[in-house]
Every structure is written in structure tokens, then in C-alpha cells.
Design a protein around this motif. Structure first.
Motif, PDB file in Angstrom:
ATOM      1  N   ASP A 243       0.830  -1.208   0.000  1.00  0.00           N
ATOM      2  CA  ASP A 243       0.000   0.000   0.000  1.00  0.00           C
ATOM      3  C   ASP A 243       0.865   1.259   0.000  1.00  0.00           C
ATOM      4  O   ASP A 243       0.564   2.239  -0.703  1.00  0.00           O
ATOM      5  CB  ASP A 243      -0.926   0.015   1.220  1.00  0.00           C
ATOM      6  CG  ASP A 243      -2.022  -1.036   1.135  1.00  0.00           C
ATOM      7  OD1 ASP A 243      -2.249  -1.586   0.033  1.00  0.00           O
ATOM      8  OD2 ASP A 243      -2.657  -1.309   2.181  1.00  0.00           O
ATOM      9  N   ALA A 244       1.951   1.247   0.784  1.00  0.00           N
ATOM     10  CA  ALA A 244       2.844   2.402   0.827  1.00  0.00           C
ATOM     11  C   ALA A 244       3.515   2.617  -0.526  1.00  0.00           C
ATOM     12  O   ALA A 244       3.627   3.747  -1.010  1.00  0.00           O
ATOM     13  CB  ALA A 244       3.896   2.213   1.920  1.00  0.00           C
ATOM     14  N   TYR A 245       3.946   1.528  -1.150  1.00  0.00           N
ATOM     15  CA  TYR A 245       4.577   1.617  -2.469  1.00  0.00           C
ATOM     16  C   TYR A 245       3.599   2.191  -3.496  1.00  0.00           C
ATOM     17  O   TYR A 245       3.957   3.088  -4.273  1.00  0.00           O
ATOM     18  CB  TYR A 245       5.045   0.230  -2.910  1.00  0.00           C
ATOM     19  CG  TYR A 245       5.800   0.207  -4.225  1.00  0.00           C
ATOM     20  CD1 TYR A 245       7.181   0.221  -4.250  1.00  0.00           C
ATOM     21  CD2 TYR A 245       5.115   0.168  -5.441  1.00  0.00           C
ATOM     22  CE1 TYR A 245       7.870   0.201  -5.450  1.00  0.00           C
ATOM     23  CE2 TYR A 245       5.796   0.151  -6.641  1.00  0.00           C
ATOM     24  CZ  TYR A 245       7.174   0.169  -6.642  1.00  0.00           C
ATOM     25  OH  TYR A 245       7.852   0.158  -7.826  1.00  0.00           O
ATOM     26  N   GLU A 246       2.395   1.663  -3.486  1.00  0.00           N
ATOM     27  CA  GLU A 246       1.389   2.137  -4.442  1.00  0.00           C
ATOM     28  C   GLU A 246       1.080   3.623  -4.216  1.00  0.00           C
ATOM     29  O   GLU A 246       0.938   4.389  -5.181  1.00  0.00           O
ATOM     30  CB  GLU A 246       0.108   1.314  -4.305  1.00  0.00           C
ATOM     31  CG  GLU A 246       0.242  -0.124  -4.756  1.00  0.00           C
ATOM     32  CD  GLU A 246       0.322  -0.263  -6.270  1.00  0.00           C
ATOM     33  OE1 GLU A 246      -0.045   0.708  -6.975  1.00  0.00           O
ATOM     34  OE2 GLU A 246       0.754  -1.320  -6.749  1.00  0.00           O
ATOM     35  N   PHE A 247       0.967   4.028  -2.962  1.00  0.00           N
ATOM     36  CA  PHE A 247       0.689   5.435  -2.650  1.00  0.00           C
ATOM     37  C   PHE A 247       1.799   6.334  -3.183  1.00  0.00           C
ATOM     38  O   PHE A 247       1.536   7.342  -3.857  1.00  0.00           O
ATOM     39  CB  PHE A 247       0.550   5.618  -1.136  1.00  0.00           C
ATOM     40  CG  PHE A 247       0.434   7.055  -0.704  1.00  0.00           C
ATOM     41  CD1 PHE A 247      -0.790   7.700  -0.697  1.00  0.00           C
ATOM     42  CD2 PHE A 247       1.564   7.773  -0.320  1.00  0.00           C
ATOM     43  CE1 PHE A 247      -0.897   9.042  -0.320  1.00  0.00           C
ATOM     44  CE2 PHE A 247       1.477   9.099   0.066  1.00  0.00           C
ATOM     45  CZ  PHE A 247       0.241   9.733   0.065  1.00  0.00           C
ATOM     46  N   VAL A 248       3.037   5.971  -2.889  1.00  0.00           N
ATOM     47  CA  VAL A 248       4.167   6.817  -3.297  1.00  0.00           C
ATOM     48  C   VAL A 248       4.229   6.949  -4.811  1.00  0.00           C
ATOM     49  O   VAL A 248       4.359   8.056  -5.351  1.00  0.00           O
ATOM     50  CB  VAL A 248       5.486   6.250  -2.741  1.00  0.00           C
ATOM     51  CG1 VAL A 248       6.685   6.929  -3.402  1.00  0.00           C
ATOM     52  CG2 VAL A 248       5.548   6.449  -1.229  1.00  0.00           C
ATOM     53  N   HIS A 249       4.120   5.847  -5.525  1.00  0.00           N
ATOM     54  CA  HIS A 249       4.279   5.907  -6.979  1.00  0.00           C
ATOM     55  C   HIS A 249       3.076   6.573  -7.654  1.00  0.00           C
ATOM     56  O   HIS A 249       3.232   7.290  -8.649  1.00  0.00           O
ATOM     57  CB  HIS A 249       4.541   4.512  -7.533  1.00  0.00           C
ATOM     58  CG  HIS A 249       5.951   4.068  -7.296  1.00  0.00           C
ATOM     59  ND1 HIS A 249       6.943   4.243  -8.219  1.00  0.00           N
ATOM     60  CD2 HIS A 249       6.539   3.501  -6.205  1.00  0.00           C
ATOM     61  CE1 HIS A 249       8.087   3.789  -7.740  1.00  0.00           C
ATOM     62  NE2 HIS A 249       7.867   3.337  -6.513  1.00  0.00           N
TER      63      HIS A 249
END
Length: 255
Positions: free
Chosen positions: A226-232
């Protein structure tokens, strides 16, 4: 001064991410969760070479150069793909091509030769040069890092492209063990001329963390995803919005 507001080596991953042709200039809002204040991200330059290409009816071609390993997770969508999608929404009727040049583990000096090779082959209007992480991790000389950036920027501009200089990612853990500040400062310093924009990814991500929008401390697999998806997703939106704004500063929206 700023205005207002040959073949590639086998070790290089070079991928065409997306090419778009759509049906006039269009606004596409940045998600509220992604937004940052002007004190963190502000557009204060223009992209004259990009604008010249667009005025000539040419596609918006972008080359993203980075020093990270391509993700092995097929379901993961990085920011370059999202950048292409967001620019398509902001530039309907324009073809948008985004390519990625991956140079895993390379320092800024080591990126220059393959970057210039790729620029010579692809002739992009805009280069997004993502650098600094490897240099900081290895504690390489910051002045040599800055000199490499200046030399690379000058060479890319001579070849007819504008640049976005993107600094490293932020996480509280890595910030405790690696001194990124000298490298972030040099990226900002070399981005002081027209046709070069500093996209402050480090400061943007720090703002998100301090504002409680993303948590890099949760090690659960879904939380990390979820953090990866948010950042990108958010980097793609903010970068697209910045590029569109810089194009728009050159005498209005492209025809």
C-alpha cells in the motif's frame, strides 16, 4: 537565469513503457492525499525545449533514467507508467511516450555515458534524471557528485532536451543512517537554470510521512504494498502536474 514562476550495454534495462494518442489542454486534479504545499513543491522554471517540440506538433517524449533494479513484481506499477497516464489526461490530443533507462547500482558519474547514449538514440524532449541514492549510500564525494550532475545536464541540454532532476526517496529509517542532505542540496543547486527543474522527491515524501499519510514502518506485506502504491501514484501525479505547469508557463497551453 530562471524565468518566473550506438547500442546500449547488455547490463542496461531500456523499456518503452507507454505511448498514447488521445482526442486541447485539460486540467487533471492531484488527489488531496498526494498534494503538498508550495513550500515543498513549486514550479519556478519553464521547459523551452519541450515547448518547442510541442509547438512543432511533435510528441512529448520523456526518458526516465534511474539507478534502481526493475521491480520483479508484475502487479506493481511504478511512477513512470503513472506519469504517462497522468500526462495523457493533461495533454489530450498529444502522443506521450515515456521510456525508462535502468542503470542498477550506478552513481551519477557512472550514469552519464549510458544516459547520453540513450538521449542520442531516442532524442527525448525531456529527461527525468533520478539520482543521488547510490552516491549517498556509498558516501561518495558530494562535490564530485555535483560536478557530474553539472556536466551531465550541460551535455543533455546540448543534445536538445530539458531536464527534471529528481532526488532520492525518503524514509525515516534510512535518513537516520545515511546523510542525504549534501546530495539533495547539490541536486537543488544544479537545477537553478532554465530548462532544469528540481523535483524534490525527498522533501515530498518526508512531508507525507510527517503528515501521517504514509507509514514506512509497518512491515506487513500488504502495508508495504500500500505504501509503495501510494508513493508511486502520487509521484506520478505531482510530476505530471509540474511538467504540465512548466509547459503552460510558455505563453499558454500548447495548440
Amino acid at each position: 537565469m530562471r524565468t518566473a514562476a550506438r547500442r546500449l550495454p547488455a547490463t542496461v534495462t531500456f523499456a518503452l513503457l507507454m505511448g498514447f494518442a488521445a482526442d486541447a489542454w485539460s486540467a487533471s486534479p492531484v488527489d488531496a492525499a498526494c498534494a503538498v504545499p508550495d513550500s515543498v513543491l513549486a514550479v519556478d522554471t519553464a521547459l523551452p525545449r519541450v515547448r518547442e517540440r510541442l509547438d512543432a506538433g511533435q510528441p512529448l517524449s520523456i526518458l526516465v533514467a534511474n539507478s534502481v533494479k526493475p521491480t520483479p513484481r508484475p502487479a506493481t506499477v511504478g511512477y513512470p507508467v503513472r506519469l504517462a497516464k497522468e500526462l495523457k489526461a493533461r495533454l489530450p490530443g498529444r502522443q506521450v511516450d515515456v521510456l525508462v533507462l535502468s542503470l542498477p547500482g550506478e552513481t551519477a558519474p557512472g550514469m552519464i555515458a549510458p544516459l547520453l547514449d540513450a538521449v542520442g538514440q531516442q532524442q527525448p524532449a525531456l529527461v527525468v534524471w533520478q539520482t543521488g541514492t547510490v552516491d549517498a549510500m556509498r558516501s561518495l564525494d558530494p562535490e564530485s557528485f555535483g560536478t557530474a550532475l553539472e556536466n551531465g545536464i550541460a551535455a543533455v541540454q546540448r543534445m536538445g532536451a530539458d531536464l527534471v532532476m529528481m532526488d532520492m526517496q525518503y524514509s525515516p529509517h534510512t535518513a537516520q543512517v545515511i546523510d542525504f542532505a549534501p546530495y539533495v542540496n547539490y541536486v537543488a543547486w544544479v537545477s537553478r537554470n532554465d530548462g532544469v527543474f528540481h523535483f524534490p522527491r525527498y522533501a515530498i515524501m518526508r512531508h507525507w510521512v510527517e503528515d501521517g499519510r504514509v507509514d514506512f514502518g509497518d512491515e506487513a506485506p500488504q502495508a508495504k504494498q500500500d505504501a509503495y502504491e501510494f508513493v508511486h501514484r502520487c509521484i506520478g501525479q505531482l510530476l505530471a502536474e509540474s511538467i504540465a505547469a512548466m509547459i503552460d508557463t510558455m505563453h499558454g497551453a500548447p495548440p
